[in-house]
Motif scaffolding. Structure first.
Motif, PDB file in Angstrom:
ATOM      1  N   ASP A  29       8.828  10.200   9.709  1.00 43.87           N
ATOM      2  CA  ASP A  29      10.072  10.248   8.926  1.00 43.87           C
ATOM      3  C   ASP A  29      11.013   9.122   9.343  1.00 43.87           C
ATOM      4  N   ALA A  30      10.488   7.917   9.347  1.00 45.49           N
ATOM      5  CA  ALA A  30      11.222   6.756   9.841  1.00 45.49           C
ATOM      6  C   ALA A  30      10.641   5.502   9.206  1.00 45.49           C
ATOM      7  N   ALA A  31      11.201   4.370   9.575  1.00 42.47           N
ATOM      8  CA  ALA A  31      10.707   3.080   9.109  1.00 42.47           C
ATOM      9  C   ALA A  31      10.427   2.187  10.301  1.00 42.47           C
ATOM     10  N   LEU A  32       9.370   1.394  10.193  1.00 45.27           N
ATOM     11  CA  LEU A  32       9.049   0.380  11.193  1.00 45.27           C
ATOM     12  C   LEU A  32       8.920  -0.956  10.486  1.00 45.27           C
ATOM     13  N   CYS A  33       9.651  -1.947  10.967  1.00 43.63           N
ATOM     14  CA  CYS A  33       9.561  -3.306  10.436  1.00 43.63           C
ATOM     15  C   CYS A  33       9.314  -4.274  11.585  1.00 43.63           C
ATOM     16  N   SER A  50       5.459  15.372  -3.507  1.00 40.46           N
ATOM     17  CA  SER A  50       5.865  16.027  -2.268  1.00 40.46           C
ATOM     18  C   SER A  50       4.767  15.808  -1.232  1.00 40.46           C
ATOM     19  N   GLY A  51       5.062  16.149  -0.001  1.00 38.76           N
ATOM     20  CA  GLY A  51       4.070  15.959   1.046  1.00 38.76           C
ATOM     21  C   GLY A  51       4.207  14.614   1.717  1.00 38.76           C
ATOM     22  N   ASP A  52       3.105  14.135   2.285  1.00 37.91           N
ATOM     23  CA  ASP A  52       3.127  12.912   3.089  1.00 37.91           C
ATOM     24  C   ASP A  52       3.208  11.676   2.208  1.00 37.91           C
ATOM     25  N   ILE A  53       4.010  10.694   2.665  1.00 37.39           N
ATOM     26  CA  ILE A  53       4.167   9.429   1.957  1.00 37.39           C
ATOM     27  C   ILE A  53       4.235   8.299   2.981  1.00 37.39           C
ATOM     28  N   VAL A  54       3.527   7.213   2.699  1.00 36.02           N
ATOM     29  CA  VAL A  54       3.688   5.968   3.447  1.00 36.02           C
ATOM     30  C   VAL A  54       3.836   4.841   2.438  1.00 36.02           C
ATOM     31  N   VAL A  55       4.914   4.093   2.533  1.00 38.03           N
ATOM     32  CA  VAL A  55       5.114   2.885   1.729  1.00 38.03           C
ATOM     33  C   VAL A  55       5.061   1.711   2.688  1.00 38.03           C
ATOM     34  N   ASP A  56       4.058   0.854   2.505  1.00 35.40           N
ATOM     35  CA  ASP A  56       3.817  -0.269   3.414  1.00 35.40           C
ATOM     36  C   ASP A  56       3.828  -1.560   2.606  1.00 35.40           C
ATOM     37  N   ALA A  57       4.796  -2.429   2.885  1.00 36.35           N
ATOM     38  CA  ALA A  57       4.891  -3.727   2.219  1.00 36.35           C
ATOM     39  C   ALA A  57       4.564  -4.817   3.230  1.00 36.35           C
ATOM     40  N   GLY A  58       3.300  -5.146   3.348  1.00 34.27           N
ATOM     41  CA  GLY A  58       2.900  -6.209   4.265  1.00 34.27           C
ATOM     42  C   GLY A  58       3.248  -5.940   5.709  1.00 34.27           C
ATOM     43  N   GLU A  61       0.858  -1.180   0.000  1.00 31.40           N
ATOM     44  CA  GLU A  61       0.000   0.000   0.000  1.00 31.40           C
ATOM     45  C   GLU A  61       0.895   1.230   0.000  1.00 31.40           C
ATOM     46  N   ILE A  62       0.703   2.091  -0.992  1.00 34.14           N
ATOM     47  CA  ILE A  62       1.453   3.339  -1.069  1.00 34.14           C
ATOM     48  C   ILE A  62       0.459   4.481  -0.966  1.00 34.14           C
ATOM     49  N   ALA A  63       0.554   5.222   0.136  1.00 35.27           N
ATOM     50  CA  ALA A  63      -0.337   6.354   0.384  1.00 35.27           C
ATOM     51  C   ALA A  63       0.438   7.646   0.173  1.00 35.27           C
TER      52      ALA A  63
END
Length: 298
Positions: free
Chosen positions: A198-202, A159-167, A17-19
């Motif tokens: 502005d970080a990653a969570l796995c 530009s602006g807000d981004i969320v890249v979620d891979a499962g 999901e890419i928001a």
């Protein structure tokens, strides 16, 4: 994240999901798809036409992207910190336990990965050399690295807000994202929440990619046996262009002794849950935990 555009698709065996604050143009989506396909064509041990599959029977050498040096260099640190429990030549070990290219899930028993893997596998920024038969598996950090790459592609177009979620492995830019920490034994519950900016969570858990009699994808490379004491891990990294890779790597390393130490060196915050229900977290961890059991002193 404020209302915007959501693109949902499947790739590398998971749902993405890419928001974004504004919709991604078709050309940008095509670039994301090519980025994923290029990565998969090198590193997937589930494809018959990938680089790692071609190298597996007899070894050899191949041209690879610069990510090889970044990822395998991280593996070297993880391997040292965990006394060999984390090893990028664990692919044949996973396959022997049933997690093979055909998803047979037929367990043929434990087999250790090559202990001196850095004598067999060597690399630089352009080439990778495997000196003998072995199966490379970068699952300990590979999906995180791909999330980083996709985030870079998306950020170049919007530009602006981004969320890249891979499962569930995700990276963010812009507005904070509140993430629930799913209970490994009850997907309808969370053991806490974590605000990620502005970080990653796995995350990693033994209930994901599990089969047979207690088998799952987190194996100790030294023995080929599945981990029994840790049920789930979560890690947050920020401040570099490889945040998701580092978070993914630490989420794996935390299943073993030494994982917390390398997390401290990399400045990665974390939470982990034991199979008996105990919860630990790193010094300064900002997760809001519903059951705070034991802080790990720094």
């Amino acid at each position: 994240m404020a209302a915007g555009a959501l693109w949902r698709f499947e790739a590398i065996g998971t749902v993405w999901e890419i928001a974004t604050s504004t919709p991604l143009e078709p050309s940008a989506r095509g670039e994301v798809e090519r980025c994923i396909a290029t990565f998969d064509a090198v590193w997937s041990r589930f494809r018959t036409d990938s680089v790692v599959t071609a190298l597996a029977p007899d070894g050899g050498d191949a041209s690879v992207p610069v990510d090889a040096a970044l990822m395998l260099g991280a593996f070297a640190e993880l391997s040292e910190a965990t006394a060999g429990a984390v090893n990028p030549l664990v692919g044949a070990t996973l396959a022997h336990r049933g997690y093979d290219a055909g998803y047979s899930f037929v367990d043929r028993g434990p087999v250790a990965a090559p202990a001196h893997w850095q004598e067999l596998l060597q690399w630089d920024d352009e080439r990778m050399v495997l000196r003998g038969p072995a199966t490379i598996d970068v699952g300990a950090l590979g999906k995180g690295r791909l999330v980083d790459l996709v985030l870079g592609v998306v950020a170049a177009h919007v530009s602006g807000d981004i969320v890249v979620d891979a499962g569930g492995d995700l990276a963010t830019r812009g507005a904070p994202v509140r993430v629930g920490l799913e209970h490994p034994y009850d997907p309808g519950r969370a053991i806490g929440v974590w605000d990620v900016t502005d970080a990653a969570l796995c995350a990693s858990a033994v209930n994901r990619r599990a089969w047979g009699d207690g088998l799952h994808h987190v194996l100790d490379a030294r023995t080929g046996a599945p981990v029994r004491t840790i049920a789930a891990t979560w890690a947050v990294a920020s401040g570099t262009s490889s945040d998701a890779m580092r978070a993914d790597a630490i989420a794996t390393a935390l299943f073993f002794d030494g994982g917390a130490e390398v997390a401290a060196r990399w400045n990665v915050s974390w939470v982990r849950m034991y199979t008996d229900g105990r919860v630990e977290w790193s010094p300064g961890c900002r997760a809001e935990l519903f059951s705070r059991t034991a802080n790990v002193e720094g």
